[in-house]
Motif scaffolding. Structure first.
Motif, PDB file in Angstrom:
ATOM      1  N   GLU A 120     -80.197  24.172-108.759  1.00 26.65           N
ATOM      2  CA  GLU A 120     -81.213  23.809-107.754  1.00 26.65           C
ATOM      3  C   GLU A 120     -80.693  22.739-106.782  1.00 26.65           C
ATOM      4  O   GLU A 120     -81.040  22.730-105.605  1.00 26.65           O
ATOM      5  N   PHE A 138     -86.795  32.730-100.985  1.00 24.37           N
ATOM      6  CA  PHE A 138     -88.075  32.505-100.319  1.00 24.37           C
ATOM      7  C   PHE A 138     -87.948  32.775 -98.821  1.00 24.37           C
ATOM      8  O   PHE A 138     -88.877  33.253 -98.185  1.00 24.37           O
ATOM      9  N   THR A 139     -86.767  32.440 -98.252  1.00 27.43           N
ATOM     10  CA  THR A 139     -86.596  32.575 -96.810  1.00 27.43           C
ATOM     11  C   THR A 139     -86.018  33.933 -96.399  1.00 27.43           C
ATOM     12  O   THR A 139     -86.141  34.348 -95.263  1.00 27.43           O
ATOM     13  N   SER A 176     -82.680  31.496-106.425  1.00 21.65           N
ATOM     14  CA  SER A 176     -82.695  30.208-105.734  1.00 21.65           C
ATOM     15  C   SER A 176     -83.719  30.237-104.617  1.00 21.65           C
ATOM     16  O   SER A 176     -84.295  31.286-104.299  1.00 21.65           O
ATOM     17  N   LYS A 177     -83.870  29.083-103.976  1.00 28.78           N
ATOM     18  CA  LYS A 177     -84.835  28.959-102.878  1.00 28.78           C
ATOM     19  C   LYS A 177     -84.492  29.877-101.700  1.00 28.78           C
ATOM     20  O   LYS A 177     -85.342  30.173-100.875  1.00 28.78           O
ATOM     21  N   ASN A 178     -83.219  30.343-101.623  1.00 31.21           N
ATOM     22  CA  ASN A 178     -82.838  31.257-100.536  1.00 31.21           C
ATOM     23  C   ASN A 178     -83.698  32.525-100.533  1.00 31.21           C
ATOM     24  O   ASN A 178     -83.927  33.122 -99.493  1.00 31.21           O
TER      25      ASN A 178
END
Ligand code: THU
Length: 129
Positions: free
Chosen positions: A91, A126-127, A122-124
């Motif tokens: 993270e 989300f985008t 990962s947060k990637n």
């Protein structure tokens, strides 16, 4: 040195149930160092890992980017972070961040975060919907 810090906090781990103490030191992009130990509990699932403790201390200090990790325990082979801790380290780390796993006796193995948790969520995501 991360090694010395991880080793010195390792002794303070609270692991009366597993008898398996773990110490961690992490360095952040500004050069700060944070440490953590595992803290077990009589209600077993409430125990927490050393990596989680170090990451919590890092976040509390306002830091968000890990550049180096050192994990140590008293075992025959260098101690690998558990699955949940791999996700926690990922993270806050770029894929090439080195994670050194070590034994108290001095054996070490270093691998990078992307090898610890290949194909990680990962947060990637989300985008990039
Ligand atoms: N442990 C950690 O602190 N970090 C890891 O990555 C591996 C496991 C702790 C949790 C528990 O207190 C003990 O080691 C035995 O599993």
């Amino acid at each position: 040195m991360l090694k010395d810090i991880a080793k010195s906090v390792w002794a303070n781990a609270y692991a009366p149930y597993s008898k398996f103490k773990v110490g961690v030191a992490i360095k952040t992009i500004d050069g700060s160092v944070f440490s953590g130990v595992n803290v077990e509990n009589a209600a077993y699932p409430e125990g927490t890992c050393a990596e989680a403790a170090a990451i919590a201390a890092m976040c509390a200090a306002g830091q968000r980017e890990i550049v180096e990790v050192y994990v140590i325990a008293d075992c025959k082979e260098p101690v690998p972070p558990c699955g949940g801790c791999r996700q926690k380290l990922a993270e806050f780390s770029k894929p090439d961040v080195p994670v050194t796993m070590a034994t108290i006796a001095g054996k070490e193995k270093t691998i990078v975060v992307s090898d610890l948790l290949p194909g990680s969520f990962s947060k990637n995501f989300f985008t990039n919907k």
